[in-house]
Design a protein around this motif. Sequence first.
Motif, short mmCIF file in Angstrom:
data_model
loop_
_atom_site.label_atom_id
_atom_site.label_comp_id
_atom_site.label_asym_id
_atom_site.label_seq_id
_atom_site.Cartn_x
_atom_site.Cartn_y
_atom_site.Cartn_z
N LYS A 81 32.59 51.03 37.55
CA LYS A 81 33.32 50.83 36.30
C LYS A 81 32.39 50.45 35.14
O LYS A 81 32.86 50.04 34.09
N GLU A 82 31.10 50.58 35.35
CA GLU A 82 30.16 50.29 34.28
C GLU A 82 30.01 51.51 33.37
O GLU A 82 30.25 52.65 33.77
N LEU A 83 29.60 51.25 32.12
CA LEU A 83 29.30 52.33 31.19
C LEU A 83 27.88 52.80 31.44
O LEU A 83 26.91 52.09 31.17
N THR A 84 27.77 53.99 31.99
CA THR A 84 26.46 54.61 32.21
C THR A 84 26.46 55.97 31.53
O THR A 84 27.52 56.51 31.19
N VAL A 85 25.29 56.53 31.34
CA VAL A 85 25.18 57.84 30.71
C VAL A 85 25.96 58.88 31.50
O VAL A 85 26.72 59.67 30.94
N PHE A 91 33.25 61.77 31.62
CA PHE A 91 34.55 61.48 31.02
C PHE A 91 34.79 62.32 29.77
O PHE A 91 35.86 62.90 29.58
N VAL A 92 33.79 62.38 28.90
CA VAL A 92 33.91 63.15 27.67
C VAL A 92 34.18 64.62 27.97
O VAL A 92 35.02 65.26 27.31
N HIS A 93 33.51 65.15 28.97
CA HIS A 93 33.72 66.55 29.34
C HIS A 93 35.11 66.76 29.92
O HIS A 93 35.81 67.71 29.55
N THR A 102 26.47 67.99 24.55
CA THR A 102 26.75 67.26 23.30
C THR A 102 26.88 65.77 23.58
O THR A 102 26.37 64.93 22.81
N ALA A 103 27.56 65.41 24.67
CA ALA A 103 27.72 64.00 25.02
C ALA A 103 26.37 63.37 25.35
O ALA A 103 26.10 62.22 24.95
N ASP A 104 25.51 64.11 26.04
CA ASP A 104 24.19 63.59 26.39
C ASP A 104 23.36 63.36 25.12
O ASP A 104 22.70 62.32 24.97
N ALA A 105 23.41 64.31 24.19
CA ALA A 105 22.67 64.16 22.93
C ALA A 105 23.20 62.99 22.12
O ALA A 105 22.43 62.26 21.48
N HIS A 127 21.77 53.05 35.03
CA HIS A 127 21.83 51.68 34.55
C HIS A 127 22.81 51.56 33.39
O HIS A 127 22.93 52.47 32.58
N PRO A 128 23.51 50.43 33.32
CA PRO A 128 24.58 50.29 32.33
C PRO A 128 24.07 50.19 30.90
O PRO A 128 22.98 49.70 30.63
N LEU A 129 24.94 50.65 30.01
CA LEU A 129 24.71 50.56 28.58
C LEU A 129 25.73 49.61 27.97
O LEU A 129 26.76 49.30 28.58
N GLN A 130 25.48 49.20 26.74
CA GLN A 130 26.46 48.44 25.99
C GLN A 130 26.24 48.69 24.50
O GLN A 130 25.12 48.98 24.07
N PRO A 131 27.32 48.60 23.69
CA PRO A 131 27.13 48.69 22.25
C PRO A 131 26.42 47.44 21.76
O PRO A 131 26.55 46.37 22.36
#
Length: 302
Positions: A81-85, A91-93, A102-105, A127-131
Motif C-alpha cells: 500500500k505504499e506509493l512507489t513508481v 494505477f494511472v494506466h 507518460t506516468a513514468d515521465a 522504494h516509497p515516494l512522498q510529496p
Amino acid sequence: MWTATPLLELNRNARRTALNLEDIAGNPALHRHVQEQSLALIQIYQDSPRLASIFATQQRWLMGHVGLAMHFRRDPYDRRKELTVSRFIEFVHQHAVASRNTADAFIKEMLHYHIAEYVSGGDGRTHPLQPTAATVRTFTGWVLAHLRTLDHLDGGDRLARFLERPKMVARLQPLVADGLLASKPVREPNQTFSLFIWLNNGGIVMDWLMSGIDTDHAGLDRIPTSVVSIGDFAKWLKLSRTHLARKLRAAEDLGSIGWLGQRGHSVMWVSNTFYQEYMIVQAAKLAIVDAAFDACFPPAGS
C-alpha cells in the motif's frame, strides 16, 4: 490495489445538506463566488509557478491527485500500500488517466523538481515516494479555496471546521481523487473546455479568462473578458505566444471566443456556452469536494 469509492456512495454516506452538482449549478451566487475562487487559484499559481505548472494539463492534474491519494492511503506496515513508481504507473494506466510511459515521465519530473521525494534510498521502482511538504501546502490551498466557495454558496462553516483540523487533508484528498476519477463532467467536459485542458496551463488560462468577467454580463451571448493582448497573456502564463494563439484560434473557430474589434487588439469575449461549460465543471468539482468533506466532517451527533 487502491479501490476508488464512487462519488454516489460518498453522497449516500454524507449528511443530507451536502450540495450536489444541480444545487450548485443552479445557485444564483455561483458565478460571483467561482470568480473569487478563480482569483484564489491564480494567486496559488503566482506564488508557486513551478509547482502549479507541473499540474498544467488536466491529465497531469489528475495524476497529481492520484499520487497524493496513494500517499495519504499508504500503510507503513504494508509495502503493498505504499506509493512507489511501479504502483503509481500501474494505477494511472488501469484507470485510463495516462499511458505507462507518460506516468513514468511524470514521476521523474516530480522528483527532478522536488515536488516529490524518496522516503528512503533505493532503485526508485520499489522504494516509497512522498510529496514534499511544499506540495501538500499548495494542495491544501486548493482545498481551502473550494471550501470557501461552498461556504459562500450556503452559509456553511466548512472552512473554519477544516482549519481546526487541517491534518484531515489526509482523509479528504483521497475521497476528492476518487470523485474526480469517477466524474464524467470533469473527465469528459464539453468541446471548448476540452480544447483548453490539453494546453499547458490550460486551467489557469480559463481561470484568468473567467476571473476578468463582469458577473452582471454573465447572461450575454458574448461575454467580455479583461484580455486584450495575446502576447501579454502568453507572457504572464509563460506560454508560447504561437501555441496559445493557435488554441485561441481553434476556440474562435468553434464560436467559443472572439474579439469585440480587431483580433488581438481589442477585448476578447467568451461565448455564453463556453462560460456555462466552465461553470458546470466547477460545480462538479465543488460537489465532489463537498461530498468528501461531509464524509470526513460529519455533523455533531451523527
